[in-house]
Design an enzyme around this catalytic site. Sequence first.
Site, PDB file in Angstrom:
ATOM      1  N   ASN A   8     -11.641   3.241 -16.059  1.00 29.96           N
ATOM      2  CA  ASN A   8     -10.359   2.664 -16.104  1.00 29.96           C
ATOM      3  C   ASN A   8     -10.388   1.177 -15.802  1.00 29.96           C
ATOM      4  OD1 ASN A   8      -7.804   1.666 -15.285  1.00 29.96           O
ATOM      5  ND2 ASN A   8      -7.361   2.950 -13.612  1.00 29.96           N
ATOM      6  N   ARG A  90      -8.843   5.410 -19.396  1.00 29.80           N
ATOM      7  CA  ARG A  90      -7.318   5.093 -19.406  1.00 29.80           C
ATOM      8  C   ARG A  90      -6.826   3.865 -20.422  1.00 29.80           C
ATOM      9  NH1 ARG A  90      -4.368   3.503 -13.757  1.00 29.80           N
ATOM     10  NH2 ARG A  90      -2.143   3.741 -14.373  1.00 29.80           N
ATOM     11  N   HIS A 178       2.687   4.407 -16.245  1.00 31.42           N
ATOM     12  CA  HIS A 178       2.421   5.137 -15.195  1.00 31.42           C
ATOM     13  C   HIS A 178       2.426   6.796 -15.597  1.00 31.42           C
ATOM     14  CE1 HIS A 178       3.601   1.677 -12.379  1.00 31.42           C
ATOM     15  NE2 HIS A 178       2.440   1.777 -12.373  1.00 31.42           N
ATOM     16  N   HIS A 205       6.729   6.345  -8.500  1.00 33.00           N
ATOM     17  CA  HIS A 205       5.633   5.858  -8.468  1.00 33.00           C
ATOM     18  C   HIS A 205       5.499   4.419  -7.687  1.00 33.00           C
ATOM     19  CE1 HIS A 205       1.592   5.269  -9.807  1.00 33.00           C
ATOM     20  NE2 HIS A 205       1.707   4.081  -9.567  1.00 33.00           N
ATOM     21  N   ASN A 208       1.181  -1.016  -6.315  1.00 32.03           N
ATOM     22  CA  ASN A 208       1.298  -2.339  -6.518  1.00 32.03           C
ATOM     23  C   ASN A 208       2.042  -2.636  -7.945  1.00 32.03           C
ATOM     24  OD1 ASN A 208       0.604  -4.904  -6.039  1.00 32.03           O
ATOM     25  ND2 ASN A 208      -1.449  -4.941  -7.051  1.00 32.03           N
ATOM     26  N   GLY A 209       1.874  -1.872  -8.764  1.00 32.38           N
ATOM     27  CA  GLY A 209       2.809  -1.905 -10.067  1.00 32.38           C
ATOM     28  C   GLY A 209       3.878  -0.566  -9.459  1.00 32.38           C
ATOM     29  N   ARG A 238       5.274  -8.662  -9.905  1.00 29.05           N
ATOM     30  CA  ARG A 238       6.175  -8.783 -10.947  1.00 29.05           C
ATOM     31  C   ARG A 238       7.662  -8.648 -10.444  1.00 29.05           C
ATOM     32  NH1 ARG A 238       3.183  -3.716 -13.862  1.00 29.05           N
ATOM     33  NH2 ARG A 238       1.419  -4.113 -12.396  1.00 29.05           N
ATOM     34  N   ASP A 280       1.134  -7.432  -0.901  1.00 34.36           N
ATOM     35  CA  ASP A 280       0.407  -6.251  -0.204  1.00 34.36           C
ATOM     36  C   ASP A 280       1.444  -5.660   0.817  1.00 34.36           C
ATOM     37  OD1 ASP A 280      -1.138  -4.444   1.735  1.00 34.36           O
ATOM     38  OD2 ASP A 280      -2.536  -4.892   0.234  1.00 34.36           O
ATOM     39  N   ARG A 282       1.174  -3.260   3.217  1.00 38.91           N
ATOM     40  CA  ARG A 282       0.655  -3.407   4.623  1.00 38.91           C
ATOM     41  C   ARG A 282       0.962  -4.880   5.285  1.00 38.91           C
ATOM     42  NH1 ARG A 282      -4.402  -0.520   2.704  1.00 38.91           N
ATOM     43  NH2 ARG A 282      -4.129  -1.893   1.079  1.00 38.91           N
ATOM     44  N   ILE A 326       2.284   3.080  -1.799  1.00 34.10           N
ATOM     45  CA  ILE A 326       3.145   2.822  -0.952  1.00 34.10           C
ATOM     46  C   ILE A 326       4.166   4.203  -0.597  1.00 34.10           C
ATOM     47  CG2 ILE A 326       5.601   1.482  -0.676  1.00 34.10           C
ATOM     48  CD1 ILE A 326       4.236  -0.811  -2.184  1.00 34.10           C
ATOM     49  N   GLU A 379      -4.440  10.103 -10.693  1.00 30.94           N
ATOM     50  CA  GLU A 379      -4.715   9.803 -12.103  1.00 30.94           C
ATOM     51  C   GLU A 379      -6.161  10.039 -13.092  1.00 30.94           C
ATOM     52  OE1 GLU A 379      -3.223   6.124 -10.883  1.00 30.94           O
ATOM     53  OE2 GLU A 379      -1.619   5.878 -12.379  1.00 30.94           O
TER      54      GLU A 379
HETATM   55  P1  ADP Z   1      -2.182   0.171  -7.873  1.00 29.09           P
HETATM   56  O1  ADP Z   1      -3.070   1.415  -8.091  1.00 29.09           O
HETATM   57  O2  ADP Z   1      -0.945  -0.228  -8.619  1.00 29.09           O
HETATM   58  O3  ADP Z   1      -2.992  -0.955  -7.466  1.00 29.09           O
HETATM   59  P2  ADP Z   1      -1.777   1.604  -5.148  1.00 29.09           P
HETATM   60  O4  ADP Z   1      -1.106   2.730  -5.422  1.00 29.09           O
HETATM   61  O5  ADP Z   1      -3.091   1.605  -4.528  1.00 29.09           O
HETATM   62  O6  ADP Z   1      -1.562   0.124  -6.239  1.00 29.09           O
HETATM   63  O7  ADP Z   1      -0.876   0.759  -4.062  1.00 29.09           O
HETATM   64  C1  ADP Z   1      -1.087  -0.434  -3.452  1.00 29.09           C
HETATM   65  C2  ADP Z   1      -0.152  -0.770  -2.417  1.00 29.09           C
HETATM   66  O8  ADP Z   1       0.093   0.278  -1.602  1.00 29.09           O
HETATM   67  C3  ADP Z   1      -0.271  -1.891  -1.788  1.00 29.09           C
HETATM   68  O9  ADP Z   1       0.949  -2.694  -1.498  1.00 29.09           O
HETATM   69  C4  ADP Z   1      -0.570  -1.213  -0.255  1.00 29.09           C
HETATM   70  O10 ADP Z   1      -0.250  -2.266   0.620  1.00 29.09           O
HETATM   71  C5  ADP Z   1       0.215  -0.359  -0.199  1.00 29.09           C
HETATM   72  N1  ADP Z   1      -0.187   0.618   0.760  1.00 29.09           N
HETATM   73  C6  ADP Z   1      -1.468   1.084   1.015  1.00 29.09           C
HETATM   74  N2  ADP Z   1      -1.444   1.860   2.052  1.00 29.09           N
HETATM   75  C7  ADP Z   1      -0.265   1.723   2.909  1.00 29.09           C
HETATM   76  C8  ADP Z   1       0.115   1.896   4.117  1.00 29.09           C
HETATM   77  N3  ADP Z   1      -0.548   2.519   4.932  1.00 29.09           N
HETATM   78  N4  ADP Z   1       1.364   1.457   4.459  1.00 29.09           N
HETATM   79  C9  ADP Z   1       2.023   0.696   3.704  1.00 29.09           C
HETATM   80  N5  ADP Z   1       1.670   0.303   2.378  1.00 29.09           N
HETATM   81  C10 ADP Z   1       0.415   0.866   2.190  1.00 29.09           C
END
Ligand code: ADP
Length: 400
Positions: A8, A90, A178, A205, A208-209, A238, A280, A282, A326, A379
């Site tokens: 990926n 991917r 996605h 889904h 981050n996206g 975004r 983020d 978190r 998330i 994925e």
């Molecule tokens: P991508 O694959 O699109 O980069 P992910 O599916 O890994 O993204 O998701 C990233 C998001 O998930 C970030 O905003 C991160 O803060 C959030 N995230 C991960 N763990 C937690 C948690 N324990 N509590 C809240 N948000 C979380």
Amino acid sequence: MSHVLTLNAGSSSLKFALYALAGAEPEMLSTGQVERIGDDARLEAKGGHARIERALQGTEGADHAGACTAILALIAEHYPQAQVAAVGHRVVHGGARFEAPTAIDDTVLAEIERLAPFAPLHQPHNLEGIRAAQTAFPGTLQVACFDTAFHRSQPWQADVFALPRAYYDRGVRRYGFHGLSYDYVAGALAEAMPELAAGRVIVAHLGNGASMCALKGGVAQGSTMGFSALDGLMMGTRTGQIDPGVLLYLIEHEGLDAKALSDLLYRRSGLLGLSGISNDMRALEASEAPEAEQAIGHFIYRIRRELGALAGVLGGLDALVFTAGIGENSAMVRARVCADQAWLGLILDEEANAKRLPGVRTISTPESRVRVLVVPTDEERVIARAAAGLLGADSSETPP
Ligand code: ADP
């Protein structure tokens, strides 16, 4: 025994996973990524070996081809018996043509290249990943798995913009993204709860996206993402849905050109832009700044709005599924999305929602007419399965 490698490729990263094909289901052996390619590159991996973390020097860290060589070396060192029989990639955009995973030959590669203007921030990196793998694994089957493919079966109404028809014919359509994640979730639901999967389901889904997809009987009926991965929900950086009039205004009165607009819409907006703190979730959940709460509030508002819209498209709802970073981890986001949704027949079980448990789990009350679920997405597994499928029956032989 045969093995499948999944790749990926992002702008400066190359994620991978190695699977053994020993039975009906690929078995994951190792997963990791090369990050910061071209500038202080690092390789990280975990799996059936000790956790690996090392800097990549010289050509290994210089580009995607180098990163691929480093991954190959890791496999050779830790899995000397491994025979990579297929590499699954991917690929973000498959246009209107690719509805399923496809073996890559020169024609397919040219078509993926032709689609690059549709996803200028992602597709060129996917192509780099493919070329790097072709160099590192000469003669090995390469398989493209498209993020758009899952949505190709959506009805025409969900596929069009209300532009003059000629634009649709030229490829200006709602592709949706996605798709590998939706594919996985639809499959997991069909396995765990077939009756529910046969009904009306909305999958959120939220990573981050972020996007949402409406499914009927496991078939896509519409998604919040459209022509690009910009539309729909607000995301980490975004905008999501935005009045096109804003873009016209920014061009005409604030002097933004295409590059500046792209940077604004893809990289400086969303949770990051609204909070001014972080993309983020978190970090925002941990922050006491009012801007963090406002950004979270808008994120949730957009999800609730699209939930109502997609339930309207489906003519009701049988299940709501949360997935991705998330969706799987933030009990707070899930609780706020599901608050006051009794009108829809949806009642969250607060206690179940707060628990951290692995696997597919129900977080609605027994009385809730709509089942609410958390389904961890995977994925890579979808890519591995697709590559294994194209490899044919002889790859699923059991080891001696
Ligand atoms: P991508 O694959 O699109 O980069 P992910 O599916 O890994 O993204 O998701 C990233 C998001 O998930 C970030 O905003 C991160 O803060 C959030 N995230 C991960 N763990 C937690 C948690 N324990 N509590 C809240 N948000 C979380």
